[in-house]
Design an enzyme around this catalytic site. Structure first.
Site, PDB file in Angstrom:
ATOM      1  CE  LYS A  39       0.553  -5.825   6.908  1.00 30.98           C
ATOM      2  NZ  LYS A  39       0.142  -5.511   8.292  1.00 30.98           N
ATOM      3  CB  SER A 289      -3.919  -2.776   1.273  1.00 32.36           C
ATOM      4  OG  SER A 289      -4.720  -3.943   1.277  1.00 32.36           O
TER       5      SER A 289
END
Length: 387
Positions: A39, A289
């Site tokens: 992110k 991720s």
């Protein structure tokens, strides 16, 4: 732009997954990225693109975890004031980390939709710029740098597998990879209990779904973003779904085999590989991720994963309440080499007869076959296992 900000994360080979798939499998370790997920890439690109006037007004975001930390760190690095709204029940480690990265944290609402509404209201009242977690071209561009790194680190790649929530990461990777290597297949993965993309792709436009239920909170999104949906519809070759059993088994595999702490959403590509390994053309890169998982949740997920893999067994039985009855039962389990983790012994329950006790056992087993051996041994000894 991201040089010196986001790490070029490692690419680790997995012999176990390679054996299952029948081709090389590599893990792209964004769980080792700064703030513990990808992110930071999109958040930094988005905030760096703001005008001086916009930066002066500050930024605001809503998130239960990874996006919150990415925005907080990106804003701090760029000298921008940040406010992050998080749900009241957000895990304490994620709240603490977001504060430590420099954001003012405000706890509001019990679900993300309520938190999101509060953040948008704050933006309208104060003029702060709302930083969406996935529905903006700059966010997608930042996440796309994961795809560029994959092509540099594994130029022979044939398939990239990536988890999908709102779609920012998958859209960014597909956009970057297909521009340079249109022959590479991009496969998206969603949790079956929060799969908004299959019905949306079938309808040809974003469709909101309700009743979301999955341990993978990082991809627990009820509606695709408008911007990433258009890219995924055009460039992502396939979107698959995985079960909760698949997710927990994948998380356990990452921990045991790869020695990597990965959150359920981050393990979703590995879950897809485990569910149907021979359907992927190799070499394969699975994008891990993120790795931000609450320790208490990790404990529950690992136990769930062990049960799914036949390595953890819970049983309830009723015994006659007499001296030596429990000892005899445990003796049967000792003979079949089942490791007893916990024993619960209930004497007072309206369901029990006058001379009965109920025993709950938690056992560590060696796989599905061993679980069958345990049940067979108990049945042969005259015990009835309660469902």
């Amino acid at each position: 732009m991201l040089s010196g900000v986001a790490r070029a994360t490692a690419m680790e080979g997995s012999r176990y997954l390679s054996g299952l798939v029948g081709a090389p499998v590599h893990l792209k370790c964004e769980n080792l990225q700064r703030t513990g997920s990808f992110k930071i890439r999109g958040a930094y690109v988005r905030i760096a693109g703001l005008s001086a006037e916009e930066r002066a007004a500050g930024v605001v975001a809503a998130s239960a975890g990874n996006h919150a930390q990415g925005v907080a760190l990106a804003a701090s690095l760029l000298g921008v004031r940040s406010t992050v709204f998080m749900p009241v029940g957000a895990p304490l480690p994620k709240v603490a980390a977001t504060r430590e990265y420099g954001a003012e944290v405000r706890l509001h609402g019990h679900v993300v939709d309520e938190t999101l509404a509060a953040a948008e209201e704050y933006a309208r009242e104060t003029g702060a710029v709302f930083i969406h977690p996935f529905d903006h071209r700059d966010i997608i561009a930042g996440q796309g740098t994961v795809g560029l790194e994959i092509l540099e680190q594994c130029p022979e790649v044939r398939t990239i597998v990536v988890g999908i929530g709102g779609g920012g990461l998958a859209a960014g990777i597909a956009l970057a990879v297909k521009a340079l290597r249109p022959d590479v297949k991009v496969v998206g993965v969603q949790a079956a209990g929060a799969a908004c993309y299959p019905p949306s792709l079938a309808a040809g436009h974003p469709v909101a779904i309700e009743g979301l239920s999955t341990m993978a909170d990082g991809i627990k999104v009820g509606r695709p973003g408008d911007v990433p949906f258009g890219i995924i519809e055009r460039l992502v070759d396939e979107v698959r779904t995985v079960s909760e059993d698949d997710l927990s088994s994948a998380l356990l595999l990452c921990l045991e085999r790869a020695k990597l702490v990965v959150e359920p959403a981050g393990a979703s590509p590995v879950a897809a590989l485990l569910a149907d390994p021979r359907s992927f053309e190799g070499p394969v890169v699975a994008v891990l991720s993120g790795g931000n998982v609450d320790p208490l949740l990790m404990q529950r997920i690992l136990r769930f994963g062990m049960a799914a893999g036949g390595r953890y067994l819970s049983l309830r039985l009723r015994l006659t309440d007499r001296p030596g009855a429990l000892e005899n039962l445990l003796g049967v389990l000792t003979v079949v080499d089942a490791n007893i983790l916990d024993v619960g012994h209930v004497r007072t329950d309206p369901r029990l007869g006058l001379t009965e006790v109920e025993v709950e056992l938690h056992l560590e087993t060696k796989g599905p076959e061993h679980c069958g051996e345990v049940r067979t041994a108990l049945a042969e000894a005259g015990y009835v296992v309660l469902e």
